[in-house]
Scaffold this active site. Sequence first.
Site, PDB file in Angstrom:
ATOM      1  N   GLU A   1      14.700   7.224   1.030  1.00  0.00           N
ATOM      2  CA  GLU A   1      15.091   7.807   2.272  1.00  0.00           C
ATOM      3  C   GLU A   1      14.837   7.035   3.465  1.00  0.00           C
ATOM      4  O   GLU A   1      15.288   6.610   4.372  1.00  0.00           O
ATOM      5  CB  GLU A   1      14.831   9.393   2.504  1.00  0.00           C
ATOM      6  CG  GLU A   1      15.262  10.191   1.663  1.00  0.00           C
ATOM      7  CD  GLU A   1      14.505  10.233   0.349  1.00  0.00           C
ATOM      8  OE1 GLU A   1      15.357  10.961  -0.655  1.00  0.00           O
ATOM      9  OE2 GLU A   1      13.721   9.653   0.111  1.00  0.00           O
TER      10      GLU A   1
ATOM     11  N   SER B   1      -1.367   5.562   2.630  1.00  0.00           N
ATOM     12  CA  SER B   1      -0.774   6.749   2.650  1.00  0.00           C
ATOM     13  C   SER B   1      -1.857   7.785   2.761  1.00  0.00           C
ATOM     14  O   SER B   1      -3.033   7.737   2.202  1.00  0.00           O
ATOM     15  CB  SER B   1       0.023   7.007   1.625  1.00  0.00           C
ATOM     16  OG  SER B   1       1.095   6.293   1.365  1.00  0.00           O
TER      17      SER B   1
ATOM     18  N   GLN C   1      -4.856  -0.247  -1.972  1.00  0.00           N
ATOM     19  CA  GLN C   1      -3.970  -0.078  -0.721  1.00  0.00           C
ATOM     20  C   GLN C   1      -4.283   1.302  -0.024  1.00  0.00           C
ATOM     21  O   GLN C   1      -3.918   2.350  -0.539  1.00  0.00           O
ATOM     22  CB  GLN C   1      -2.541  -0.265  -0.864  1.00  0.00           C
ATOM     23  CG  GLN C   1      -1.767  -0.055   0.593  1.00  0.00           C
ATOM     24  CD  GLN C   1      -0.330  -0.218   0.447  1.00  0.00           C
ATOM     25  OE1 GLN C   1       0.053   0.248  -0.871  1.00  0.00           O
ATOM     26  NE2 GLN C   1       0.580  -0.560   1.341  1.00  0.00           N
TER      27      GLN C   1
ATOM     28  N   GLU D   1       5.336  -5.849   0.095  1.00  0.00           N
ATOM     29  CA  GLU D   1       5.241  -4.955  -1.204  1.00  0.00           C
ATOM     30  C   GLU D   1       6.765  -4.604  -1.661  1.00  0.00           C
ATOM     31  O   GLU D   1       6.801  -4.514  -3.158  1.00  0.00           O
ATOM     32  CB  GLU D   1       4.833  -3.515  -0.510  1.00  0.00           C
ATOM     33  CG  GLU D   1       4.439  -2.328  -1.670  1.00  0.00           C
ATOM     34  CD  GLU D   1       3.980  -1.060  -1.113  1.00  0.00           C
ATOM     35  OE1 GLU D   1       3.533  -0.375  -1.830  1.00  0.00           O
ATOM     36  OE2 GLU D   1       4.102  -0.933   0.174  1.00  0.00           O
TER      37      GLU D   1
ATOM     38  N   SER E   1      -3.108   3.511  -6.140  1.00  0.00           N
ATOM     39  CA  SER E   1      -2.994   2.844  -7.375  1.00  0.00           C
ATOM     40  C   SER E   1      -4.203   1.945  -7.413  1.00  0.00           C
ATOM     41  O   SER E   1      -4.736   1.124  -6.737  1.00  0.00           O
ATOM     42  CB  SER E   1      -1.743   1.962  -7.441  1.00  0.00           C
ATOM     43  OG  SER E   1      -0.521   2.711  -7.216  1.00  0.00           O
TER      44      SER E   1
END
Length: 393
Positions: A363, A115, A112, A230, A147
């Site tokens: 968060e 980020s 993926q 996910e 990953s």
Amino acid sequence: MTDAAEVRALTQELLAAHPPATTDRTDFLRARFDAGLAWVHYPAGLGGLGAPRSLQAVVDAELAAAGAPDNDPRRIGIGLGMAAPTILRFGTDEQKQSLLRPLWVGEEVWCQLFSEPGAGSDLAALGTRAVRDGDDWVVDGQKVWTSSAHVARWAILIARTDPGLPKHQGITYFVCDMTDPGVEVRPLRQITGEAEFNEVFLTGVRIPDSRRLGPVGEGWKVAQTTLMNERVSIGGSRIPREGGMIGPVARTWRERPELRTHDLHQRLLDLWVEAEVARLAGERLRQQLVAGQPGPEGSGMKLAFARLNQEISGLEVELRGEEGLLYDDWTMRRPELVDFTGRDAGYRYLRSKGNSIEGGTSEVLLNIVAERVLGLPSEPRSDKDIAWKDLAR
């Protein structure tokens, strides 16, 4: 097909035609996919039967009893839990036909590319650019915390295609071939000693427009399907009672009475009950998925998963006393699968620290639960309507 007896009969036909004891593992898995028994709720011709998701348990039980091989789901978890549902919902017929079978069989690993160093919790601020050049898109940028990038053939990728629009717009979703020129994967060594994650540099990578998922500029909408799946796959995976982190602690408690104290007993009881409640809530969530796409409830499950893993692994280290401070191996290696509970107590304690970051930080997930589950007012967002190129960085 909605009848368990029919599904059971199809499974027995597969086993008769391809006996697990004498059939090559890959050949068996391909035959299972072609028979519609890979994921029965998928459409016929794509590894499924168009049957209720609940009937998958019938198939799995029959195959397990016959000693049939599985597709090593931990190794291909990103493909199964994130890429496949997104391809099914937004992919073209050609994309579904070419990508889903090798994905499920495990012939091709997925990663993926979401980020970035400057876009983690605020993923919509991503800066990786994709510029149209004829029938291709030329992609430049950097992704991080990826990953399995070192073993992946394919990646799901979001990139900015129109910087003149607000940050949640002007994003497009692609399938990237990790073997293409311009893709560079570098290991990121973790606190556990291994490099399960990677950073990925994309320099002039050409992606054909035929590998775009969804409309141009609608990548954020497509990515929501990926992200919700996910969180369900991380926090709502099916495990038996005392599966996951609570299992090793419970075994140690039973086998090592000399380590017990009253305080540790009370804390273990509390966490055991919480782990069991989370497991049963995960079962209920999977039953709700039968009716449609995952919703924000998966964020709550992922929140519980992270908190429980960290508290349970901390309790295990305390329970073991001096033994809990030992660590078996700091050797730098690049594992092929993510194993949250593998190795010893020290590994579990350190690895669980990442559970509240990966798959959406706790968060951010708290905000999702507050706004989309509890219906609370959203936080003020001053940058919501400002063009991405005009945002302060």
